[in-house]
Every structure is written in structure tokens, then in C-alpha cells.
Design an enzyme around this catalytic site. Structure first.
Site, mmCIF file in Angstrom:
data_model
loop_
_atom_site.group_PDB
_atom_site.id
_atom_site.type_symbol
_atom_site.label_atom_id
_atom_site.label_comp_id
_atom_site.label_asym_id
_atom_site.label_seq_id
_atom_site.Cartn_x
_atom_site.Cartn_y
_atom_site.Cartn_z
ATOM 1 N N LYS A 34 36.760 -27.893 27.850
ATOM 2 C CA LYS A 34 36.139 -27.346 29.059
ATOM 3 C C LYS A 34 36.349 -25.836 29.148
ATOM 4 O O LYS A 34 35.423 -25.076 29.436
ATOM 5 C CB LYS A 34 36.718 -28.037 30.293
ATOM 6 C CG LYS A 34 36.270 -27.446 31.621
ATOM 7 C CD LYS A 34 34.767 -27.513 31.827
ATOM 8 C CE LYS A 34 34.372 -26.998 33.193
ATOM 9 N NZ LYS A 34 32.897 -26.920 33.369
ATOM 10 N N ASN A 38 33.346 -22.467 28.685
ATOM 11 C CA ASN A 38 33.164 -21.337 29.592
ATOM 12 C C ASN A 38 33.584 -20.016 28.956
ATOM 13 O O ASN A 38 32.962 -18.979 29.210
ATOM 14 C CB ASN A 38 33.935 -21.583 30.888
ATOM 15 C CG ASN A 38 33.278 -22.673 31.721
ATOM 16 O OD1 ASN A 38 32.063 -22.761 31.798
ATOM 17 N ND2 ASN A 38 34.087 -23.520 32.324
ATOM 18 N N HIS A 72 15.040 -13.262 15.651
ATOM 19 C CA HIS A 72 15.760 -13.741 14.468
ATOM 20 C C HIS A 72 16.199 -15.180 14.727
ATOM 21 O O HIS A 72 16.761 -15.475 15.789
ATOM 22 C CB HIS A 72 16.976 -12.856 14.199
ATOM 23 C CG HIS A 72 17.635 -13.104 12.876
ATOM 24 N ND1 HIS A 72 18.315 -14.262 12.597
ATOM 25 C CD2 HIS A 72 17.706 -12.342 11.759
ATOM 26 C CE1 HIS A 72 18.793 -14.211 11.364
ATOM 27 N NE2 HIS A 72 18.423 -13.037 10.835
ATOM 28 N N CYS A 88 33.895 -20.942 37.372
ATOM 29 C CA CYS A 88 34.233 -21.428 36.034
ATOM 30 C C CYS A 88 34.316 -20.300 35.004
ATOM 31 O O CYS A 88 35.386 -19.982 34.501
ATOM 32 C CB CYS A 88 33.200 -22.463 35.570
ATOM 33 S SG CYS A 88 33.256 -24.011 36.485
ATOM 34 N N LYS A 154 24.665 -16.411 40.623
ATOM 35 C CA LYS A 154 23.608 -16.600 39.641
ATOM 36 C C LYS A 154 22.314 -16.924 40.384
ATOM 37 O O LYS A 154 22.343 -17.209 41.585
ATOM 38 C CB LYS A 154 23.960 -17.694 38.634
ATOM 39 C CG LYS A 154 24.037 -19.108 39.186
ATOM 40 C CD LYS A 154 24.343 -20.090 38.061
ATOM 41 C CE LYS A 154 24.381 -21.524 38.588
ATOM 42 N NZ LYS A 154 24.648 -22.492 37.487
#
Length: 244
Positions: A34, A38, A72, A88, A154
Site C-alpha cells: 500500500k 502511493n 514513446h 495517502c 484533486k
């Protein structure tokens, strides 16, 4: 699990509603997995954020650069922003660093790069204020209005935890003598840390601000573009910093 029976019981429970694989390992590896997920994201974002600072110095559009480089087949550069937030990605890498401080050099440096990005954004705002006052000598700093677009950590959520946009807003409120207009369509009121700022609709921000600071690429922002003033875009939604 801490034992095989614990792992088996956990799998039996999760299989009730999980359609994917339930991967069994020991508790230490599971916990580290976990943290690693992150930390990996944090390192990737740090590369993009550092690249954005370099490109700003070299007068290169970082979002155009990334879109070209990502053609690419083995390159997948993430998108830069004003920093890293949330409960997180902005936190978990420090657990790895604290356990292995002598070895987690890249992980620790990525955290420092991402934590320093809000300060870089504030420096851009201070430079924009100076440019505006130079171009309009009849004005004082108290006459300047700044609109901040987005406060969440976000896009398209209302979560302000560890939000770099919020940190930038709080920092500016503490030192800026003019007016701060916060445009965050996913909340009904500003946090207590922003006591003198004003929560407004995007139309008011676009109409009244002398400096427009894009901090979070909410989907609802994509149909708008300031028609005047200095634009500082940390997300790429308006494709970089420019004077309109």
C-alpha cells in the site's frame, strides 16, 4: 494476514463482494505494498513537477512537452500541478522514509520536491502582482484582486485534506493585502483557515480578478478562459502562464 487462518478468513469475506483477485501475502508485505503504490505515484508526480519548474525557466510549455514525450511507448510522464495532496500520496511515503531514512533517498527527495511546489506557485503569484503593479502604477497591492480556481486536492471532488491549493490560499491570505476570491464549486463554505477570503462562482472570479490562478483542473473549469488579466496555470487546463 498475521497467520494463514487470518488470511483465509479475510479472503472469504472479501470474495463476497470482490470480483478481482484476492492476493494473499504476509501482513508486512501487504502494508508495504500500500505504501509503495502511493510512493510510486509521488515519485512520478515529483518528476513532472520538477520538469514543470525547469520548463518554466526555459520558456517551454511543459504540457506540450509531456504530450510529445509520452508518445514513446515506454514513457508515461504524469501531469504536474501545484503540489501533492490527499491523505495517502502526500503522507504514506514518509512512513517508508521514517523506517529506512538512510536508504529511501529517492522517495524522500520526491516528497521534498512535491512539498516545495506550493512555494514555487506563490513565488509566481508574487511576481505577477509585481508585474501588474508595474503596468498600472496608479494601483496599490490592496487594489489587486486574485481569483483562485480550485481548492480540493484533486479534480472533481470536495476533499480539502492536505490540499496544496488550500495551503497556497492560506499562505496568500496571510501575506497578500488585496482581495482573494476562491472558486471551488464542490464546497458550500470556505474552511475556517480562510477567514478573509470569499467563496464565489466562476463567473465572478473571471469578471473581477486581475490575476487568475488555476490550481485544480475541475471538469467544470474547462469551458472557461479569462478574457483579461494575468493567468497562472499550474494544471495545464489553460496551457501555461501567459498574459492575455
Amino acid at each position: 494476514g498475521l497467520s494463514k487462518s487470518c488470511s483465509d478468513a479475510a479472503v472469504d469475506l472479501y470474495k463476497v463482494f470482490v470480483e478481482g483477485d484476492c492476493v494473499v501475502t504476509n501482513a508486512r508485505t501487504a502494508e508495504m505494498a500500500k505504501l509503495t503504490e502511493n510512493a510510486s505515484r509521488d515519485v512520478g508526480i515529483a518528476f513532472a513537477n520538477e520538469l514543470s519548474v525547469i520548463c518554466d525557466t526555459l520558456d517551454i510549455n511543459v504540457w506540450e512537452l509531456i504530450s510529445i514525450a509520452n508518445r514513446h511507448p515506454r514513457v508515461n510522464i504524469l501531469q504536474p500541478g501545484p503540489g501533492v495532496g490527499g491523505h495517502c500520496i502526500a503522507v504514506d511515503p514518509w512512513f517508508i522514509v521514517s523506517k529506512s531514512p538512510d536508504d529511501a533517498n529517492l522517495i524522500g527527495m520526491a516528497r521534498k520536491v512535491n512539498d516545495s511546489k506550493p512555494r514555487w506557485v506563490i513565488n509566481k503569484v508574487e511576481a505577477a502582482i509585481a508585474d501588474y503593479l508595474k503596468s498600472t502604477p496608479s494601483k496599490a497591492e490592496a487594489d489587486v484582486t486574485i481569483a483562485l480556481y480550485g481548492l480540493s486536492f484533486k479534480p472533481d471532488i470536495d476533499d480539502l485534506r492536505e490540499s496544496p491549493a488550500c495551503k497556497i490560499a492560506v499562505d496568500l491570505e496571510g501575506k497578500f493585502q488585496g482581495k482573494l476570491l476562491c472558486v471551488e464549486p464542490h464546497i458550500d463554505k470556505l474552511p475556517s483557515s480562510l477567514s478573509s477570503s470569499e467563496l464565489v462562482e466562476i463567473g465572478e472570479g473571471l469578471a473581477k480578478a486581475h490575476i487568475h490562478l488555476m490550481l485544480v483542473a475541475h471538469t467544470s473549469f474547462k469551458d472557461y478562459l479569462p478574457s483579461n488579466g494575468i493567468v497562472i496555470d499550474t494544471t495545464g487546463i489553460w496551457m501555461g502562464n501567459r498574459l492575455i
